[in-house]
Enzyme design. Structure first.
Site, short mmCIF file in Angstrom:
data_model
loop_
_atom_site.label_atom_id
_atom_site.label_comp_id
_atom_site.label_asym_id
_atom_site.label_seq_id
_atom_site.Cartn_x
_atom_site.Cartn_y
_atom_site.Cartn_z
N THR A 178 0.84 -1.20 0.00
CA THR A 178 0.00 0.00 0.00
C THR A 178 0.87 1.25 0.00
O THR A 178 0.62 2.20 -0.74
CB THR A 178 -0.91 0.02 1.25
OG1 THR A 178 -1.69 -1.18 1.24
CG2 THR A 178 -1.84 1.23 1.23
N TRP A 208 2.50 1.67 -3.37
CA TRP A 208 1.54 2.11 -4.38
C TRP A 208 1.46 3.63 -4.42
O TRP A 208 1.27 4.22 -5.47
CB TRP A 208 0.15 1.52 -4.06
CG TRP A 208 -0.89 1.86 -5.11
CD1 TRP A 208 -1.16 1.17 -6.26
CD2 TRP A 208 -1.77 2.98 -5.10
NE1 TRP A 208 -2.15 1.79 -6.97
CE2 TRP A 208 -2.55 2.90 -6.28
CE3 TRP A 208 -2.00 4.04 -4.23
CZ2 TRP A 208 -3.53 3.84 -6.61
CZ3 TRP A 208 -2.96 4.98 -4.55
CH2 TRP A 208 -3.73 4.87 -5.72
N HIS A 209 1.63 4.27 -3.27
CA HIS A 209 1.49 5.73 -3.21
C HIS A 209 2.64 6.46 -3.85
O HIS A 209 2.55 7.65 -4.12
CB HIS A 209 1.31 6.19 -1.76
CG HIS A 209 -0.07 5.95 -1.25
ND1 HIS A 209 -0.48 4.73 -0.76
CD2 HIS A 209 -1.15 6.76 -1.17
CE1 HIS A 209 -1.75 4.80 -0.40
NE2 HIS A 209 -2.18 6.02 -0.64
N GLY A 210 3.74 5.78 -4.07
CA GLY A 210 4.84 6.46 -4.73
C GLY A 210 6.11 5.63 -4.66
O GLY A 210 6.30 4.86 -3.73
#
Lengths: 370, 470
Positions: free
Chosen positions: B318, B321-323
């Site tokens: 997770t 996924w954000h960066g």
């Protein structure tokens, strides 16, 4: 309610959208003082590079209808929400708009160095430096509560300390501070008024070995009562009252010949056409020019070069009564060798005149180091 | 193109609505596909090929997975794996290649050049959408979409393309296959949700974001303790209103065209635990990881060790996924750790506390999380945390803090209230007698939000070019 809401929404986006299409494109915005984006032409290459879409978006936002209405609405909403500034301009007390002076960075020191290297090289030239404070410094107490602005005095004193050995520093700070009850700065513009320039001239004259004329020697005419300056254009508060513009014309006998770099000639230091434009301050010496030559009927052989920003425009008319020739050079547009220019024109005095906010950011003083 | 732009609001959207509603029913899906492609091509003229490629690949994979699902399970599985590999491959190549190269260089001393590819817009979202499609077809939960236009439209549909929500195929299947009927109430709902989203983004997120960017630009040595807190609070609200505002606009637009997208945020800041927070924040991402990673790996049903392994796995992913940066991984694992602790019994303990302490605990955890999230260089983030918690010699407050605080006071009030369900409840709680007044007042409120959003958007493009024209 649903149908009403849908109707409102669709007519809002559709109506304004349609209006945008119908409205004629404007090429120049007086309020913003810049050229607006035109409709880009579509080609495959500028589409795939992404330029077309970028330009098209600029076009849509630049040409948006009722811009003044929308920006005004934003400004007033900000104020209602207790914001004390808009687009970087503080809402000061008594209708004053003020711009924060930020702590100078390297550019300030490099500008001092440029002047230093100039005076080192130009041994036969007497140089003067006048750094004018801006309105935010003189009217600190009109800043919103707790609003920040770096001390201009500190910065002016630093320049004075560094350069006093090589040139004559004209310190107008205390004089302007003592005259703050008069209109020495515009409330809605980043310039000083001609009155402010007059008091600075009194100080400068002494430093330059001149006998200044007094207030009585001038007839003071109010030439405009509806000047909205650059701060106004940024702050967009529509209930701010306009400024007035005073012009000091000598009562004694003197005439001038003014010659601009583009070949235009005039026999006045003022271009009254600007009174009907947005930027009325440009009436002084007809606004920005790379080179202006002023010859006066004072036949004393003295010649002066002024290297400056636009604060000089309201100031030079006073000096014009003391010099036979004044050559006004703006380094933002004049990029030739200054030493040669002074030599060719047999000029032995140079005055640097800037406001301290501009001086600490201006990147063009490097042209002095030819 | 973003929704909160003059171009979208006053050109693209009106034109799209007109073309959509005048075209015959049989062409409506095609129209939506075409406008979506235009929308995408507007910002990414080159990468549009990538999205079309992705759609074509997944269309065929879906068909093959379904075809072999019963008769040749191994073949079906192969097609599923191939679909996942292609999607993950695309995402990794464009999003994580440089991150990988940098770390390999760092680890073994190679000097590979980073590719410096621009990230294709929406790739994190549409690859996740298509992966969920392939998996669901494989699991037999879905029938594959036979019509390539409908499927391409699902992949590229412009409302959720740029910033989510992650809409699963099952959320759109019925509307895609059956004729969507125009429904006044649904369209009006769409308009309402869209306008609220627009206001959240333009009026709240952008303005509170300005406060954060002012504070962030300050030198850490000169930052006061109170300013540091104010700054990260401003960032917390900026992120929430930005993201949820954008999701709202997507949901609203979806409704206007007859689709019901799932809600992506449900007032996360009123949560009383981190576990609850993540059920309310970016819901479609959380449930995606739950359904397609956590559960398939055994979830919490295979003993403690596997449960916690799965938990950290999901939270690391997770974060990533954000960066593509370690600070995001750290941020994900930070939440994984808190959720693990809550799971291990902490949750039962805090449940017994007064709600004020529960909220306080949650907000503290979240704010620390945002510090980890926002500073890509985590040593700066740690420095910032030190200031917040008084482990530095920075002063408590200064004039600049007071200025920031009182000039943003109204805005702070608005974002606090806006983070709670209060506003949503007001229209429902009025008495019958006042219903008529509400009927008139509400549209007026929406109109005001529209006008103000337009005013702020116009002001953004208002660039007085004055300073250097003395």
């Amino acid at each position: 309610m649903n149908k009403l809401l849908i109707a409102i929404f669709l007519s809002f986006i559709g109506g304004i959208g349609l209006w945008n299409v119908m409205a004629e494109d404007v090429s120049f915005s007086k309020q913003e003082n810049r050229i607006l984006s035109p409709l880009p032409t579509f080609t495959a290459s500028n589409f795939f590079s992404g330029d077309y879409t970028k330009e098209f978006e600029e076009y849509i936002s630049d040409q948006f209808v009722w811009k003044k209405f929308w920006t005004g609405m934003k400004a007033h909403t900000e104020r209602v929400a207790l914001k004390q500034e808009n687009n970087g301009i503080y809402f000061g007390k008594n209708g004053y708009l003020l711009e924060e002076f930020e702590k100078p960075e390297e550019q300030f020191q490099s500008n001092l160095n440029s002047i230093h290297s100039f005076t080192n090289k130009a041994e036969d030239i007497t140089s003067y430096l006048l750094l004018a404070p801006t309105s935010v410094e003189i009217y600190k107490e009109k800043l919103p509560l707790y609003a920040a602005s770096y001390s201009e005095k500190e910065v002016i004193d630093l320049a004075k300390k560094q350069l006093s050995g090589t040139l004559s520093f004209i310190d107008v700070y205390n004089t302007l501070l003592s005259k703050k009850n008069e209109q020495i700065y515009f409330r809605t513009d980043h310039h000083w008024t001609m009155r402010g320039a007059f008091y600075a001239y009194e100080v400068a004259a002494k430093a330059m070995g001149l006998t200044p004329f007094g207030l009585d020697d001038f007839s003071i005419d109010m030439v405009s009562k509806d000047f909205y300056g650059t701060y106004y254009s940024k702050a967009n508060l529509q209930d701010i009252k306009p400024d007035q513009i005073e012009v000091f014309q000598p009562k004694f006998d003197v005439t001038y010949t003014v010659q601009y770099e583009n070949g235009e000639r005039s026999n006045t230091l003022y271009n009254w056409d600007y009174l009907s434009e947005k930027d009325q301050y440009a009436l002084f010496l007809s606004g920005n020019h790379s080179l202006v030559k002023i010859q006066s009927t004072i036949q004393n052989g003295r010649k002066l070069a002024v290297i400056k920003d636009s604060y000089a425009h309201a100031f030079i008319p006073f000096l014009a009564n003391h010099y036979e020739e004044i050559h006004v050079l703006d380094l933002r547009y004049y990029h030739m060798n200054i030493h040669e220019y002074l030599k060719n024109n047999e000029i032995h005095e140079a005055l640097f005149l800037y406001n301290v906010a501009n001086f600490s950011k201006d990147t063009n003083l490097i042209w002095l180091q030819h | 193109m973003v929704f909160s732009s003059l171009l979208f609001l006053f050109s693209f959207l009106p034109l799209t609505l007109i073309v959509y509603f005048i075209s015959p029913r049989i062409l409506k899906t095609t129209v939506l596909l075409l406008v979506s492609l235009v929308f995408y091509a507007w910002g990414e003229p080159v990468y549009i090929g990538l999205m079309i490629f992705s759609a074509v690949i997944d269309y065929f994979h879906g068909l093959f997975i379904h075809k072999y699902r019963m008769s040749k399970p191994l073949k079906a599985k192969l097609f599923l794996v191939s679909s996942l590999l292609i999607n993950i491959g695309l995402l990794s190549f464009f999003k994580y290649a440089d991150f990988l190269i940098e770390n390999i260089n760092l680890l073994i001393g190679t000097e590979w050049m980073p590719l410096e590819l621009p990230l294709p817009i929406g790739i994190s979202f549409y690859t996740f959408q298509t992966m969920s499609y392939s998996i669901d077809v494989y699991r037999g939960r879905l029938l594959p979409q036979k019509n390539p236009i409908s499927f391409a439209m699902y992949v590229s549909f412009f409302p959720q393309l740029v910033a989510g929500p992650i809409v699963r195929y099952e959320n759109m299947a019925e509307e895609l296959n059956n004729k969507r009927r125009f429904n006044v109430a649904q369209f009006a709902d769409g308009v309402k949700i869209f306008i609220i989203g627009l206001g959240k983004k333009v009026l709240l997120a952008n303005n509170i974001g300005l406060l954060w960017s002012q504070i962030q630009s300050q030198d850490l040595n000169e930052l006061t303790v109170m300013t540091a807190w104010l700054g990260i609070i401003a960032f917390a609200f900026q992120l929430y209103f930005d993201f949820s505002g954008y999701s709202d606009m997507a949901v609203g637009l979806g409704r206007m065209f007859g689709f019901n997208f799932p809600r992506n945020f449900y007032y996360p800041y009123i949560s009383k635990s981190v576990t609850e927070f993540w059920r309310r924040w970016h819901i479609t991402l959380g449930s995606w990881f739950r359904d397609y990673v956590y559960f398939p790996m055994g979830g919490s049903k295979k003993g403690k060790f596997i449960t916690y392994r799965n938990l950290f796995m999901v939270w690391g992913l997770t974060g990533l996924w954000h960066g593509a940066s370690w600070n995001f991984v750290l941020w994900g694992l930070y939440f994984g750790l808190i959720i693990a602790i809550e799971k291990a019994g902490w949750l039962k303990i805090i449940r017994k506390l007064h709600p004020i302490f529960q909220h306080g605990y949650l907000i503290l955890c979240i704010l620390i999380g945002w510090v980890l999230f926002v500073f890509e260089d985590y040593s700066v983030g740690l420095g910032y945390l030190k200031i917040m918690f008084g482990f530095s010699n920075n002063s408590l407050w200064d004039a600049a803090f007071l200025y920031h605080f009182y000039t943003n006071f109204i805005l702070l009030l608005l974002v606090v209230v806006g983070s709670t369900p209060v506003m949503e409840k007001i229209p429902h709680s009025v008495k019958d007698k006042q219903k008529i007044a509400i009927k008139l007042v509400l549209p007026l409120c929406y109109l005001i939000i529209l006008c103000l959003s337009t005013a702020y958007l116009v002001d953004e493009s208002y660039n007085p070019f004055l300073y250097f024209r003395f």
